[in-house]
Design a protein around this motif. Structure first.
Motif, mmCIF file in Angstrom:
data_model
loop_
_atom_site.group_PDB
_atom_site.id
_atom_site.type_symbol
_atom_site.label_atom_id
_atom_site.label_comp_id
_atom_site.label_asym_id
_atom_site.label_seq_id
_atom_site.Cartn_x
_atom_site.Cartn_y
_atom_site.Cartn_z
ATOM 1 N N GLU A 200 0.834 -1.208 0.000
ATOM 2 C CA GLU A 200 0.000 0.000 0.000
ATOM 3 C C GLU A 200 0.866 1.255 0.000
ATOM 4 O O GLU A 200 0.571 2.230 -0.687
ATOM 5 C CB GLU A 200 -0.910 0.002 1.228
ATOM 6 C CG GLU A 200 -1.945 -1.110 1.232
ATOM 7 C CD GLU A 200 -2.604 -1.292 2.582
ATOM 8 O OE1 GLU A 200 -3.752 -1.762 2.620
ATOM 9 O OE2 GLU A 200 -1.966 -0.969 3.611
ATOM 10 N N GLN A 203 2.246 1.950 -3.435
ATOM 11 C CA GLN A 203 1.218 2.539 -4.298
ATOM 12 C C GLN A 203 1.068 4.032 -4.024
ATOM 13 O O GLN A 203 0.946 4.843 -4.956
ATOM 14 C CB GLN A 203 -0.109 1.810 -4.091
ATOM 15 C CG GLN A 203 -0.098 0.364 -4.580
ATOM 16 C CD GLN A 203 -1.325 -0.428 -4.146
ATOM 17 O OE1 GLN A 203 -2.045 -0.035 -3.222
ATOM 18 N NE2 GLN A 203 -1.560 -1.550 -4.798
ATOM 19 N N SER A 204 1.081 4.413 -2.757
ATOM 20 C CA SER A 204 0.970 5.826 -2.407
ATOM 21 C C SER A 204 2.199 6.606 -2.855
ATOM 22 O O SER A 204 2.086 7.757 -3.303
ATOM 23 C CB SER A 204 0.774 5.980 -0.900
ATOM 24 O OG SER A 204 -0.482 5.477 -0.494
ATOM 25 N N GLY A 206 3.921 5.989 -5.462
ATOM 26 C CA GLY A 206 3.737 6.203 -6.894
ATOM 27 C C GLY A 206 2.846 7.403 -7.178
ATOM 28 O O GLY A 206 3.131 8.205 -8.094
#
Length: 306
Positions: A200, A203-204, A206
């Motif tokens: 997670e 993803q953040s 990115g």
């Protein structure tokens, strides 16, 4: 290459605990963390709490008085429930007292913060934006004129300014994609919550990097901090039990530690921290939940500070 040779590592100052904390422990962690080479000390804001909690500004001022070099951060102050002029004054004072060691983390908080202080949640983002404008203006301008929807200043100012120029870094918290983008737009750094696991978090990161590039900001130098609630022990089951108890009592989480939390033997903890660095952290905020002074030394060995 050791973690400490790639990124700075911060240490949580004991400040929120199921049991009362004695000041010898707080002082011991602050001074030992500085001696070992941790980059900064961190606290959270939990004013009305069901467990023992220090006021962040007060306990960081104490830490400033018993140390000389280590930086001092709060992650985060829930800005919309405060008058921003008070926040500007409080943390300008901390920066002055500490000779330029302050990092101010800001966030918008959750529903209970607003209920506790009878602040409407409606338009909280607008209230946050205005507050951030005022903090920066009071830190950098002799006199401030400001007219917003929530705040107004007429030729107001503070003679005492922060030591750091143009001002102490302001790192923004929050894990919603909009909050991550807001950090890229308005912040001097981003602080990711402890609850995010490495997938997670990646993803953040990115989302953050894409927004930074969109705004012409360099992702390679923008601070990306990951808070890590953790416990290190010779037996992994002992570390998990310690972390489970803390989460059950402090976060009222019946299941205890979650997927984003780190526990185990020194080698297991090192591996999990390495995964967060690989996911994009260029700063780690390690947050042991007990055995505070002992854990400072244990974590120094994990990241190769000793």
């Amino acid at each position: 290459m050791a973690i400490k040779d790639r990124i700075p590592v911060g240490m949580s100052l004991p400040h929120r605990c199921p049991e009362p904390l004695d000041m010898a422990t707080v002082r011991g962690v602050a001074q030992r963390a500085e001696a070992l080479g941790f980059n900064d000390l961190w606290v959270t804001e939990n004013t009305l709490d069901h467990v023992f909690s220090f006021d962040p500004g007060m306990i960081l001022t104490y830490a400033a008085a018993v140390t000389t070099r280590i930086r001092l951060g709060v992650a985060v102050v829930v800005l919309p429930i405060h008058n921003p002029s008070h926040v500007a004054s409080q943390f300008a004072s901390l920066d002055y007292i500490s000779n330029g060691r302050t990092i101010l983390g800001l966030g918008i908080g959750r529903e209970h913060h607003y209920a506790e202080f009878q602040i409407p949640m409606e338009r909280r983002l607008r209230r946050f934006r205005e507050g951030l404008d005022i903090v920066r203006a009071l830190w950098t301008q002799a006199k401030v004129d400001y007219t917003g929807d929530f705040y107004r200043l007429d030729n107001a100012g503070m003679v005492m300014k922060p030591v750091q120029k143009p001002h102490p870094p302001i790192w923004l918290g929050g894990d919603h994609p909009d909050a991550v983008r807001r950090a890229a737009k308005l912040g001097d750094g981003w602080i990711a919550a402890g609850a995010l696991n490495s997938i997670e978090f990646a993803q953040s990161v990115g989302i953050l990097r894409a927004e930074l590039e969109k705004r012409g900001r360099d992702p390679t130098i923008f601070p990306v901090s990951k808070r890590v609630f953790l416990s290190v022990a010779e037996r992994a089951e002992d570390a998990k039990a310690e972390l489970d108890r803390w989460f059950q009592m402090v976060y009222r989480r019946p299941g205890g530690a979650g997927a984003g939390d780190v526990y185990g033997t020194p080698g297991q903890v090192r591996e999990q921290l390495e995964a967060l660095v690989a996911a994009g952290a260029n700063h780690l905020l390690v947050n042991p939940v007990g055995r505070h002074i002992e854990q400072v030394d244990a974590l120094a060995e994990v990241v190769s500070l000793k």
